[in-house]
Design an enzyme around this catalytic site. Structure first.
Site, PDB file in Angstrom:
ATOM      1  N   HIS A   1       9.300  -3.421   3.407  1.00 15.16           N
ATOM      2  CA  HIS A   1       8.846  -3.654   2.023  1.00 15.16           C
ATOM      3  C   HIS A   1      10.043  -3.952   1.124  1.00 15.16           C
ATOM      4  O   HIS A   1       9.990  -4.841   0.268  1.00 15.16           O
ATOM      5  CB  HIS A   1       8.161  -2.406   1.458  1.00 15.16           C
ATOM      6  CG  HIS A   1       6.896  -2.019   2.142  1.00 15.16           C
ATOM      7  ND1 HIS A   1       6.758  -0.870   2.869  1.00 15.16           N
ATOM      8  CD2 HIS A   1       5.684  -2.648   2.188  1.00 15.16           C
ATOM      9  CE1 HIS A   1       5.527  -0.779   3.327  1.00 15.16           C
ATOM     10  NE2 HIS A   1       4.853  -1.849   2.940  1.00 15.16           N
TER      11      HIS A   1
ATOM     12  N   MET B   1       0.854  -1.190   0.000  1.00 12.70           N
ATOM     13  CA  MET B   1       0.000   0.000   0.000  1.00 12.70           C
ATOM     14  C   MET B   1       0.892   1.243   0.000  1.00 12.70           C
ATOM     15  O   MET B   1       0.459   2.327   0.396  1.00 12.70           O
ATOM     16  CB  MET B   1      -0.940  -0.012   1.209  1.00 12.70           C
ATOM     17  CG  MET B   1      -1.880  -1.216   1.167  1.00 12.70           C
ATOM     18  SD  MET B   1      -3.419  -0.968   2.054  1.00 12.70           S
ATOM     19  CE  MET B   1      -2.813  -0.774   3.698  1.00 12.70           C
ATOM     20  N   GLY B   2       2.143   1.082  -0.423  1.00 10.40           N
ATOM     21  CA  GLY B   2       3.045   2.227  -0.522  1.00 10.40           C
ATOM     22  C   GLY B   2       3.580   2.663   0.824  1.00 10.40           C
ATOM     23  O   GLY B   2       3.572   1.887   1.783  1.00 10.40           O
TER      24      GLY B   2
ATOM     25  N   ARG C   1       2.724   2.801   9.259  1.00 11.07           N
ATOM     26  CA  ARG C   1       2.030   3.608  10.274  1.00 11.07           C
ATOM     27  C   ARG C   1       2.994   4.221  11.279  1.00 11.07           C
ATOM     28  O   ARG C   1       2.624   5.176  11.977  1.00 11.07           O
ATOM     29  CB  ARG C   1       0.994   2.751  11.009  1.00 11.07           C
ATOM     30  CG  ARG C   1      -0.224   2.425  10.153  1.00 11.07           C
ATOM     31  CD  ARG C   1      -1.327   1.796  10.984  1.00 11.07           C
ATOM     32  NE  ARG C   1      -2.556   1.639  10.227  1.00 11.07           N
ATOM     33  CZ  ARG C   1      -2.827   0.618   9.428  1.00 11.07           C
ATOM     34  NH1 ARG C   1      -1.949  -0.353   9.292  1.00 11.07           N
ATOM     35  NH2 ARG C   1      -3.966   0.562   8.767  1.00 11.07           N
TER      36      ARG C   1
ATOM     37  N   LYS D   1       4.990  -9.824   9.511  1.00 11.70           N
ATOM     38  CA  LYS D   1       4.409  -8.933  10.531  1.00 11.70           C
ATOM     39  C   LYS D   1       2.885  -9.060  10.496  1.00 11.70           C
ATOM     40  O   LYS D   1       2.231  -9.091  11.512  1.00 11.70           O
ATOM     41  CB  LYS D   1       4.816  -7.479  10.313  1.00 11.70           C
ATOM     42  CG  LYS D   1       4.256  -6.576  11.419  1.00 11.70           C
ATOM     43  CD  LYS D   1       4.733  -5.186  11.319  1.00 11.70           C
ATOM     44  CE  LYS D   1       3.948  -4.405  10.320  1.00 11.70           C
ATOM     45  NZ  LYS D   1       2.587  -4.042  10.783  1.00 11.70           N
TER      46      LYS D   1
HETATM   47  O1  PAF Z   1      -0.192  -5.847   3.607  1.00 13.07           O
HETATM   48  C1  PAF Z   1      -0.585  -4.905   2.903  1.00 13.07           C
HETATM   49  O2  PAF Z   1       0.113  -3.909   2.719  1.00 13.07           O
HETATM   50  C2  PAF Z   1      -1.965  -4.985   2.290  1.00 13.07           C
HETATM   51  O3  PAF Z   1      -2.868  -5.599   3.123  1.00 13.07           O
HETATM   52  C3  PAF Z   1      -1.955  -5.641   0.886  1.00 13.07           C
HETATM   53  C4  PAF Z   1      -1.551  -7.096   0.970  1.00 13.07           C
HETATM   54  C5  PAF Z   1      -1.016  -4.884  -0.031  1.00 13.07           C
HETATM   55  C6  PAF Z   1      -3.364  -5.579   0.287  1.00 13.07           C
HETATM   56  O4  PAF Z   1      -3.809  -4.262   0.155  1.00 13.07           O
END
Ligand code: PAF
Length: 281
Positions: free
Chosen positions: A37, A30-31, A187, A149
């Site tokens: 990530h 979700m960026g 967050r 996580k």
């Molecule tokens: O883990 C996340 O960031 C979200 O739940 C995902 C898997 C990208 C789906 O929107």
């Protein structure tokens, strides 16, 4: 690195790689990308011919409108970070692209979807599943990477892949932590300094709870976690639950032969943080 905004352009870009039989790794996000990530992206880059990263803040998985509104977004910076990794394709659609009409699909994962996050965030996993299936269908990857996580999310995605016969290999990747133990999360950027200072107590408490497993029981461990977290004025425990690592059934008695994981959700002010630790492997 190509940035695609539509499924059509994504699939056109992917067809070039597919014609060369390239192995496709996919990292849905979700960026507001952080090192957690990027570790998924690195993992995908090392195991596949090409890596696709999606960046889309999925409205259907937010049960709290403010959480959705406040969720950090920075596509430009995200793309800059991804370019440095060697990522091949970024898929950054808008809402019209992903939800051209209402998605009324309902997914039922039984008790796996109704405990913990499922209980405290009604509809969350239905939304996650809606978007993940749409993403899987658009990208058609060979492998997809998710962070541990989001322990329950990973279990549900595995079940989804199994129930709906996706031939995608689901890879769970280790939690990446800040120097003080706080699990990396988009967050974390929303934490005011006093809450950020308090937040490492979450992981410290999980470690101490794990140390108790040989001389204590589930009730005592749960009471200890509740007391420790809630005695910090900047933190409020939402839940602490020890579950079977595979079925996510709440564990009432710890046994060395039963794999168990402890999961926690804590409010640091208005910011909701989750974490987990493997108790018994
Ligand atoms: O883990 C996340 O960031 C979200 O739940 C995902 C898997 C990208 C789906 O929107």
């Amino acid at each position: 690195m190509e940035i695609c905004k539509t499924i059509k352009s994504l699939q056109a870009a992917l067809s070039v790689y597919r014609s060369r039989n390239a192995f496709i790794g996919f990292v849905p996000t979700m960026g507001a990308l952080h090192k957690g990530h990027l570790s998924l992206v690195e993992e995908s880059l090392s195991a596949n011919d090409i890596t696709v990263v999606s960046i889309y803040v999925n409205p259907s998985q937010f049960n709290d409108k403010n959480d959705f509104r406040n969720y950090p977004r920075n596509l430009q910076l995200d793309c800059k970070l991804l370019k440095k990794t060697g990522c091949n394709l970024v898929f950054a659609p808008d809402d019209n692209e992903m939800y051209p009409s209402d998605d009324t699909r309902k997914f039922d994962f039984g008790q796996m979807g109704s405990v913990m996050e499922g209980n405290f965030r009604p509809g969350h996993f239905n939304g996650v599943t809606q978007i993940v299936t749409k993403m899987f269908d658009a990208v058609k990857p060979h492998r997809a990477y998710f962070g541990r996580k989001d322990f329950q999310q990973l279990a549900i995605i595995r079940k989804l892949a199994n129930n709906y016969h996706y031939t995608i290999e689901i890879i769970g990747c280790p939690i990446v932590r800040e120097h003080d133990g706080l699990a990396m999360s988009s967050r974390n950027a929303l934490l005011a300094p006093e809450y950020r200072k308090a937040a490492p107590l979450i992981y410290q408490t999980l470690i101490e709870a794990k140390d108790m497993i040989f001389h204590s029981n589930v009730l005592k461990i749960t009471t200890f976690v509740e007391k420790t977290i809630n005695s910090n004025p900047f933190l409020k425990l939402e839940y602490f639950q020890i579950v079977d690592t595979y079925t996510l059934t709440p564990v009432e008695e710890l046994r060395p032969e039963n794999p168990a994981t402890a999961c926690i959700a804590v409010y640091a002010g208005k910011v909701r943080l989750i974490d987990n630790i493997e108790f018994i492997s």
